[in-house]
Design a protein around this motif. Structure first.
Motif, PDB file in Angstrom:
ATOM      1  N   LEU A 248       0.819  -1.217   0.000  1.00 57.59           N
ATOM      2  CA  LEU A 248       0.000   0.000   0.000  1.00 57.59           C
ATOM      3  C   LEU A 248       0.852   1.266   0.000  1.00 57.59           C
ATOM      4  O   LEU A 248       0.380   2.334  -0.360  1.00 57.59           O
ATOM      5  N   HIS A 249       2.096   1.160   0.415  1.00 56.44           N
ATOM      6  CA  HIS A 249       2.981   2.323   0.467  1.00 56.44           C
ATOM      7  C   HIS A 249       4.134   2.174  -0.518  1.00 56.44           C
ATOM      8  O   HIS A 249       5.278   2.498  -0.223  1.00 56.44           O
ATOM      9  N   ASN A 250       3.803   1.713  -1.689  1.00 53.73           N
ATOM     10  CA  ASN A 250       4.775   1.507  -2.753  1.00 53.73           C
ATOM     11  C   ASN A 250       5.129   2.855  -3.386  1.00 53.73           C
ATOM     12  O   ASN A 250       4.248   3.568  -3.867  1.00 53.73           O
ATOM     13  N   PRO A 251       6.395   3.236  -3.405  1.00 52.03           N
ATOM     14  CA  PRO A 251       6.765   4.534  -3.982  1.00 52.03           C
ATOM     15  C   PRO A 251       6.466   4.634  -5.479  1.00 52.03           C
ATOM     16  O   PRO A 251       6.288   5.730  -6.003  1.00 52.03           O
ATOM     17  N   TYR A 252       6.387   3.510  -6.159  1.00 51.74           N
ATOM     18  CA  TYR A 252       6.054   3.547  -7.583  1.00 51.74           C
ATOM     19  C   TYR A 252       4.643   4.083  -7.812  1.00 51.74           C
ATOM     20  O   TYR A 252       4.355   4.682  -8.838  1.00 51.74           O
ATOM     21  N   LEU A 253       3.752   3.875  -6.853  1.00 51.24           N
ATOM     22  CA  LEU A 253       2.393   4.402  -6.981  1.00 51.24           C
ATOM     23  C   LEU A 253       2.399   5.929  -6.922  1.00 51.24           C
ATOM     24  O   LEU A 253       1.622   6.588  -7.616  1.00 51.24           O
ATOM     25  N   VAL A 254       3.294   6.494  -6.136  1.00 50.86           N
ATOM     26  CA  VAL A 254       3.418   7.957  -6.074  1.00 50.86           C
ATOM     27  C   VAL A 254       3.945   8.489  -7.405  1.00 50.86           C
ATOM     28  O   VAL A 254       3.477   9.509  -7.914  1.00 50.86           O
ATOM     29  N   VAL A 255       4.888   7.776  -7.986  1.00 54.15           N
ATOM     30  CA  VAL A 255       5.416   8.167  -9.299  1.00 54.15           C
ATOM     31  C   VAL A 255       4.293   8.151 -10.339  1.00 54.15           C
ATOM     32  O   VAL A 255       4.179   9.062 -11.165  1.00 54.15           O
ATOM     33  N   LEU A 256       3.447   7.136 -10.280  1.00 54.44           N
ATOM     34  CA  LEU A 256       2.312   7.073 -11.210  1.00 54.44           C
ATOM     35  C   LEU A 256       1.344   8.237 -10.986  1.00 54.44           C
ATOM     36  O   LEU A 256       0.818   8.805 -11.948  1.00 54.44           O
ATOM     37  N   LEU A 257       1.102   8.592  -9.732  1.00 53.85           N
ATOM     38  CA  LEU A 257       0.233   9.740  -9.441  1.00 53.85           C
ATOM     39  C   LEU A 257       0.804  11.027 -10.039  1.00 53.85           C
ATOM     40  O   LEU A 257       0.072  11.836 -10.618  1.00 53.85           O
TER      41      LEU A 257
ATOM     42  N   SER B 243      -5.210  -2.552  -6.347  1.00 56.31           N
ATOM     43  CA  SER B 243      -5.702  -3.701  -5.606  1.00 56.31           C
ATOM     44  C   SER B 243      -4.641  -4.788  -5.662  1.00 56.31           C
ATOM     45  O   SER B 243      -3.790  -4.793  -6.550  1.00 56.31           O
ATOM     46  N   THR B 244      -4.690  -5.686  -4.714  1.00 53.61           N
ATOM     47  CA  THR B 244      -3.789  -6.828  -4.734  1.00 53.61           C
ATOM     48  C   THR B 244      -4.604  -8.083  -4.998  1.00 53.61           C
ATOM     49  O   THR B 244      -5.833  -8.073  -4.901  1.00 53.61           O
TER      50      THR B 244
ATOM     51  N   ASN C 173      -9.754  -7.936  -0.212  1.00 52.11           N
ATOM     52  CA  ASN C 173     -11.191  -7.687  -0.270  1.00 52.11           C
ATOM     53  C   ASN C 173     -11.503  -6.213  -0.479  1.00 52.11           C
ATOM     54  O   ASN C 173     -12.630  -5.790  -0.293  1.00 52.11           O
ATOM     55  N   PHE C 174     -10.477  -5.447  -0.845  1.00 55.15           N
ATOM     56  CA  PHE C 174     -10.638  -4.004  -0.968  1.00 55.15           C
ATOM     57  C   PHE C 174     -10.012  -3.476  -2.251  1.00 55.15           C
ATOM     58  O   PHE C 174      -9.045  -4.032  -2.753  1.00 55.15           O
ATOM     59  N   MET C 175     -10.554  -2.370  -2.727  1.00 48.07           N
ATOM     60  CA  MET C 175      -9.949  -1.570  -3.784  1.00 48.07           C
ATOM     61  C   MET C 175      -9.431  -0.323  -3.085  1.00 48.07           C
ATOM     62  O   MET C 175     -10.081   0.204  -2.182  1.00 48.07           O
ATOM     63  N   TYR C 176      -8.278   0.141  -3.491  1.00 51.71           N
ATOM     64  CA  TYR C 176      -7.697   1.340  -2.896  1.00 51.71           C
ATOM     65  C   TYR C 176      -7.636   2.433  -3.953  1.00 51.71           C
ATOM     66  O   TYR C 176      -7.286   2.171  -5.101  1.00 51.71           O
ATOM     67  N   ILE C 177      -7.983   3.636  -3.564  1.00 51.12           N
ATOM     68  CA  ILE C 177      -7.866   4.783  -4.461  1.00 51.12           C
ATOM     69  C   ILE C 177      -6.861   5.744  -3.847  1.00 51.12           C
ATOM     70  O   ILE C 177      -7.028   6.213  -2.723  1.00 51.12           O
ATOM     71  N   TYR C 178      -5.817   6.004  -4.606  1.00 45.39           N
ATOM     72  CA  TYR C 178      -4.786   6.961  -4.199  1.00 45.39           C
ATOM     73  C   TYR C 178      -5.091   8.284  -4.879  1.00 45.39           C
ATOM     74  O   TYR C 178      -5.428   8.315  -6.067  1.00 45.39           O
ATOM     75  N   SER C 179      -4.952   9.370  -4.150  1.00 41.67           N
ATOM     76  CA  SER C 179      -5.131  10.691  -4.747  1.00 41.67           C
ATOM     77  C   SER C 179      -4.172  11.666  -4.078  1.00 41.67           C
ATOM     78  O   SER C 179      -3.714  11.443  -2.955  1.00 41.67           O
ATOM     79  N   ALA C 180      -3.880  12.726  -4.806  1.00 42.24           N
ATOM     80  CA  ALA C 180      -2.992  13.766  -4.281  1.00 42.24           C
ATOM     81  C   ALA C 180      -3.302  15.067  -4.998  1.00 42.24           C
ATOM     82  O   ALA C 180      -3.603  15.065  -6.190  1.00 42.24           O
ATOM     83  N   ASP C 181      -3.250  16.158  -4.257  1.00 38.81           N
ATOM     84  CA  ASP C 181      -3.357  17.482  -4.875  1.00 38.81           C
ATOM     85  C   ASP C 181      -1.954  17.866  -5.335  1.00 38.81           C
ATOM     86  O   ASP C 181      -1.082  18.144  -4.510  1.00 38.81           O
TER      87      ASP C 181
ATOM     88  N   THR D 145     -10.071   3.450   1.077  1.00 35.84           N
ATOM     89  CA  THR D 145     -10.322   2.015   1.001  1.00 35.84           C
ATOM     90  C   THR D 145     -11.787   1.779   0.674  1.00 35.84           C
ATOM     91  O   THR D 145     -12.670   2.330   1.333  1.00 35.84           O
ATOM     92  N   ILE D 146     -12.029   0.963  -0.344  1.00 34.34           N
ATOM     93  CA  ILE D 146     -13.403   0.640  -0.726  1.00 34.34           C
ATOM     94  C   ILE D 146     -13.566  -0.877  -0.667  1.00 34.34           C
ATOM     95  O   ILE D 146     -12.926  -1.599  -1.430  1.00 34.34           O
ATOM     96  N   PRO D 147     -14.404  -1.365   0.228  1.00 35.14           N
ATOM     97  CA  PRO D 147     -14.638  -2.815   0.255  1.00 35.14           C
ATOM     98  C   PRO D 147     -15.422  -3.247  -0.990  1.00 35.14           C
ATOM     99  O   PRO D 147     -16.283  -2.521  -1.480  1.00 35.14           O
ATOM    100  N   TYR D 148     -15.080  -4.416  -1.509  1.00 38.44           N
ATOM    101  CA  TYR D 148     -15.792  -4.928  -2.678  1.00 38.44           C
ATOM    102  C   TYR D 148     -17.243  -5.279  -2.346  1.00 38.44           C
ATOM    103  O   TYR D 148     -18.113  -5.203  -3.205  1.00 38.44           O
TER     104      TYR D 148
END
Length: 122
Positions: free
Chosen positions: A8-17, A46-47, A51-59, A87-90
């Motif tokens: 959930l704290h993968n730095p590559y996800l920040v790069v994608l954002l 998601s992994t 049982n969850f979808m995660y949405i990352y956002s940043a201003d 976090t959004i449960p399926y």
């Protein structure tokens, strides 16, 4: 390849954002970018056994985006980037689509999903 301990704290996800923010910024056009202070990209994650979808956002501010366009220019003030994870449960599956769209499009209810201007920071 580096595998983070906590996916959930993968730095590559920040790069994608940041990359999504750059794309959104360029898609705004010259007139909008002169008025906007930044953009709010969103990324779904998601992994396999989750049982969850995660949405990352940043201003992402226009000054941060401009730092990548002009890397030799020193910023007048250091920019920080706070990443929010929702976090959004399926389950319940019947309401998943509405809950997902409401969060992705910054809406408080599924009826407001057509107002994508909320993704621009003024």
């Amino acid at each position: 390849m580096v595998t983070p301990i906590d996916s959930l704290h993968n730095p590559y996800l920040v790069v994608l954002l940041i990359a999504l923010g750059q794309l959104q910024w360029r898609a705004l056009g010259l007139q909008e970018t002169q008025q906007a202070a930044g953009v709010t990209p969103k990324l779904m994650f998601s992994t396999e056994y989750c049982n969850f979808m995660y949405i990352y956002s940043a201003d992402i501010s226009s000054s941060l985006i401009n730092m990548f366009d002009n890397p030799t220019m020193k910023p007048s003030v250091p920019d920080s980037l706070a990443v929010q994870i929702s976090t959004i449960p399926y389950k319940p599956v019947e309401t998943f689509q509405g809950r997902l769209l409401a969060l992705l499009l910054s809406a408080t209810c599924p009826e407001d999903v057509d107002k994508s201007k909320k993704l621009i920071v003024y």
